[in-house]
Structures are given as C-alpha cells and as structure tokens.
Design an enzyme around this catalytic site. Structure first.
Site, mmCIF file in Angstrom:
data_model
loop_
_atom_site.group_PDB
_atom_site.id
_atom_site.type_symbol
_atom_site.label_atom_id
_atom_site.label_comp_id
_atom_site.label_asym_id
_atom_site.label_seq_id
_atom_site.Cartn_x
_atom_site.Cartn_y
_atom_site.Cartn_z
ATOM 1 N N THR A 52 -42.800 13.777 -3.303
ATOM 2 C CA THR A 52 -41.394 14.046 -3.008
ATOM 3 C C THR A 52 -40.714 14.592 -4.245
ATOM 4 O O THR A 52 -40.876 14.047 -5.337
ATOM 5 C CB THR A 52 -40.615 12.809 -2.512
ATOM 6 O OG1 THR A 52 -39.235 13.146 -2.357
ATOM 7 C CG2 THR A 52 -40.724 11.640 -3.441
ATOM 8 N N ILE A 53 -39.970 15.664 -4.074
ATOM 9 C CA ILE A 53 -39.254 16.237 -5.207
ATOM 10 C C ILE A 53 -38.097 15.335 -5.631
ATOM 11 O O ILE A 53 -37.627 15.426 -6.764
ATOM 12 C CB ILE A 53 -38.734 17.646 -4.894
ATOM 13 C CG1 ILE A 53 -37.690 17.638 -3.777
ATOM 14 C CG2 ILE A 53 -39.887 18.590 -4.552
ATOM 15 C CD1 ILE A 53 -36.962 18.960 -3.600
ATOM 16 N N ASP A 54 -37.645 14.446 -4.736
ATOM 17 C CA ASP A 54 -36.513 13.565 -5.044
ATOM 18 C C ASP A 54 -36.880 12.456 -6.024
ATOM 19 O O ASP A 54 -35.997 11.840 -6.617
ATOM 20 C CB ASP A 54 -35.977 12.910 -3.767
ATOM 21 C CG ASP A 54 -35.337 13.900 -2.814
ATOM 22 O OD1 ASP A 54 -34.864 14.937 -3.294
ATOM 23 O OD2 ASP A 54 -35.341 13.641 -1.602
ATOM 24 N N MET B 240 -30.637 19.662 -4.967
ATOM 25 C CA MET B 240 -31.114 18.782 -3.904
ATOM 26 C C MET B 240 -31.137 17.325 -4.375
ATOM 27 O O MET B 240 -31.110 17.032 -5.570
ATOM 28 C CB MET B 240 -32.513 19.203 -3.451
ATOM 29 C CG MET B 240 -32.522 20.376 -2.495
ATOM 30 S SD MET B 240 -34.212 20.719 -1.905
ATOM 31 C CE MET B 240 -33.834 21.703 -0.467
ATOM 32 N N GLY B 241 -31.263 16.433 -3.411
ATOM 33 C CA GLY B 241 -31.287 15.007 -3.686
ATOM 34 C C GLY B 241 -30.248 14.307 -2.842
ATOM 35 O O GLY B 241 -29.065 14.277 -3.191
ATOM 36 N N GLU C 131 -26.297 17.387 -3.923
ATOM 37 C CA GLU C 131 -25.912 17.802 -2.575
ATOM 38 C C GLU C 131 -25.349 16.629 -1.779
ATOM 39 O O GLU C 131 -24.579 16.821 -0.839
ATOM 40 C CB GLU C 131 -27.111 18.399 -1.838
ATOM 41 C CG GLU C 131 -28.256 17.429 -1.595
ATOM 42 C CD GLU C 131 -29.448 18.056 -0.884
ATOM 43 O OE1 GLU C 131 -29.383 19.259 -0.580
ATOM 44 O OE2 GLU C 131 -30.441 17.334 -0.646
#
EC number: 2.7.1.90
Length: 428
Positions: free
Chosen positions: A141-143, A193-194, A249
């Site tokens: 996950t990029i988060d 993002m997030g 975001e």
C-alpha cells in the site's frame, strides 16, 4: 513423496509502482520450490478466483516475468475491490470448489489492510473446513497504513517508498514553478493521496530537509479549519512572498461530494470536488496578503503507477516480500503475512519476517503524533530520518524500445474452466 499442489496468487485494492515486483519475487521463488506445482494468478483478484479465471504464470516466458520488475500498477494480472463478507457463504463454497478443481494448495494475496482481511478469511476458512490450503498475505500500500504505529509488525509497506520519492521529486519541481511564478501565482496548493493518514504528504518534506522552501504541510489526521490555514498562509506570505501548501486528500475542510468504493473507503479522485480546489477557492475569495492568486496542482493515480520515479530500494524490498511469502507458503506457514522489519543500530538494514494475518487484517496504522510539529504545519526531523532510506539514491533502470518503455506482456494462458459459470455473491 506427495505430488506438489498448485498455487494461486492475486492482487487487491489500489496498485503501486512496485506491486508487480512482489508478484515477480513470489513467482520466481515458488517455481523453484518442489512443494509448489503450477502457479496461477487470479485474474482481477479474488473475483478471478470466484469466476475461475486463472492465468497460468508458470507457462509465461521468464523474460516477461523478469520485466514485472519495471512494470507498474496491476495491468499484468489485474486487481479488484471485492470484499469477502462473513455472510457470503456461497462465495466461500465457490472458493473451495475452485481450489479443489485445480488442485490448489497455496493462496497468496497481495494488498493492503482489506486484502489482508481476505487472505485471513481464506486461511481461517481452510482451517474451519479442514481444507488443505495455505493462506499467505503479501503487504502492499502506498499509504503505509498497514500494521501498527509502533512499527513492530511492519516497518513500512512496499509501494510507500516509491510514492514518497515521487512526492520528494514533485515538490522540488513545484518549487521551481512557484519560485518563478510567484509575482502572479504566489501560492501553489499540492494535494497528495492518503485517505486518513499522512505518510504521503509528509514525504514532501524530503524535498527540503533543511527547510529553506516556504512550505506548509497539512495532514488529514491533524484537524485544522480553513480560517486557520488562511491566516497561516498570509502570515508566511508576508514573510516570504510565496508559499507551497501540501494537503492530504482526506483533510476535512468541507463537503467535497465524496464517493465510496465497495470497501467503504472514500474515492477522492472520483468525488465532485477536491480538497485542494476547495482550499484554493477559499484562499482566493478571502484574499491573499500579496498580489496574485492561489493555484492548485492535483496529481491523481499517477502517484501509484509512475515507475519512472520508483525507488530502487522499494523495488528490491517488494521483491523480497514476495520471495518471503513463497517460502512461507512452501513451509506450510498458513495464516501469516510476510513483513519488513528495520534492524536496530546505525545505518539502514532490514530483515524479512512473518506476522499473523489477524493482527494486520483491516488494520489502520496512525501517523505518529510526535512526528507532527507543534504548529501542525510540518513534520519533524524524526520522520525525515525514518523515511529518507526508503526513497533510495538511484533512478530505476527501465528498458526502452524505440523510445517506449518495455513493460511485461503476459500471454493470456488461462486454465480450462472445470466448473459452471459463477457470479460473485455481492454482484447479484
């Protein structure tokens, strides 16, 4: 010796620049293990398993599998946002039927916290029904929100380092824009993002660890009002004449007409309005302390599929996480996720280990409060120290043919379907 059983690997949720290198690490390792027979991919995640759409990865050219290293996102085998819920007994029955029909003994699921929930449910189902299936999770996950805030279950997830590197680079370039255009456009708002967690916008600080760029960073988990931001923006404009504002975001500043996916998560890039545009509108209406206007730069899914900015460290670690998953599967270690843990001491070193799936399924790591500055407009040097090793120092080497990237091109080698057609239960 019993004949080897086959494996299904699948992906779920949003992709990342390095997700395919976890897939590659898993496949290249598993194909040399005597315990594992044919390796299939569930075409578009667990939906492909339910529909009996199984792509033969063992039959693919080794060259194409190797090219998964530099092939971003999930186009090679697909992903989905289908959630297995406890009451969907027909889905679980169908999974067992597909596993039996194709002699499946291993199921590996690559994804974030919701995906680990799916992997956990499949592993638990196998135990409860006495089915000989090893269920393994592979983190993605990029988060960076899988696991715990103490970083004992997992230090960071594959995918995050590359998106952090993307933002480090974006802010460096955006600063040149802002520096040159500030008489007319003194404020540049960047949206990262997030959904609920600030690891991605926090990475903007890597672009300027010495804090020479006029920049404010607002994380979703640190509540702030538009009135506060407006005042803080004007205070800095009076001092520096220009400013870059980075926002999550998921920063709550007003109604954006949000939409949600099947997991119940807000899809910000599908919503009617963005937080960055809402903020730009308010700043311009309320007025800036200098002449000119605020403008917005809102990268979308490019943050999670841009292989050009991928971290070489992230690529290597994604491979290692997939490799570890294959080894766990072959050893019969069902109910675990492969994990990355940072070694103590000077320098940056990691080791691969395992954690129980129930501990990471549906987990939501929180961004440490002590990594947010007291004024709520920045992150601390401790975060920079944590994140800097993850972005690496080199550019990825991407093969080119006639000026175009040479990405993996898997052949449509699907297994023969042995069962009646099936429509997943939640889609009826």
């Amino acid at each position: 010796m019993a004949s080897p059983k086959n494996m299904i690997v699948a992906q779920s949720g949003g992709p990342s620049p390095v997700i395919n290198n976890s897939l590659r690490g898993l496949v290249e390792t598993a194909r040399d293990l005597p315990e594992i027979g044919t390796i299939y991919a569930g075409w578009h995640g667990i939906e492909g398993v339910l529909k009996e759409e199984l792509l033969n990865l063992s039959g693919q050219s080794p060259e194409e599998i190797a090219l998964l290293r530099v092939t971003p996102a999930a186009g090679s085998v697909g992903t989905c946002r289908y959630k297995l819920k406890e009451h969907q007994n027909e889905d679980f029955d169908r999974i067992v039927e597909v596993f039996k029909a194709h002699n499946i003994g291993y199921f590996c699921y690559i994804g974030g916290n919701d995906s680990m929930d799916t992997a956990n449910k499949v592993a638990q189902m196998a135990t409860e029904r006495g089915v000989d299936i090893v269920g393994i999770g592979v983190p993605k996950t990029i988060d960076n929100d899988v696991g715990d805030s103490e970083f004992k279950l997992i230090d960071h997830t594959p995918g995050y380092g590359s998106t952090a590197r993307y933002w480090m680079s974006m802010v460096q370039m955006a600063n040149e824009e802002n520096r040159g255009s500030c008489p007319a456009d003194p404020v540049l708002v960047l949206q990262a993002m997030g959904r609920k967690i600030g690891f991605i916008p926090a990475a903007a600080r890597l672009a300027d660890p010495q804090r020479k760029i006029p920049m404010q960073i607002y994380l979703a988990e640190n509540p702030v009002s538009i009135e506060q931001i407006h005042a803080q923006v004007n205070d800095q404009l009076k001092k520096d004449g220009r400013l870059i504002v980075v926002v999550s975001e998921g920063l709550s500043l007003g109604d954006i007409g949000e939409t949600k996916d099947s997991f119940g998560h807000t899809q910000f890039s599908s919503s009617q309005l963005t937080v960055a545009q809402l903020l730009v509108n308010e700043l311009n209406q309320r007025g800036l302390a200098v002449k000119g206007a605020a403008r917005a730069n809102i990268p979308g899914t490019d943050q999670r599929h841009n292989i050009a900015y991928a971290s070489t460290v992230d690529l290597d670690e994604a491979y290692g996480a997939g490799q570890k998953a294959a080894l766990l599967a072959a050893a019969g270690e069902s109910g675990y996720m492969s994990t990355i843990l940072r070694a103590e001491g000077p320098g940056y070193n990691i080791r691969y280990d395992k954690v129980p799936l129930p501990e990471v399924a549906n987990s939501e790591r929180a961004f440490p409060k002590n990594w947010i500055t007291a004024d709520g407009m920045d992150v601390t040097d401790d975060f920079v120290k944590y994140c800097k090793p993850l972005v690496g120092n080199d550019w990825p080497s991407i093969p080119m043919i006639n000026g175009r990237m040479r990405l993996a091109q898997l052949q449509p080698l699907f297994s023969d379907q042995k069962l009646p057609k099936y429509l997943p239960q939640a889609d009826r």
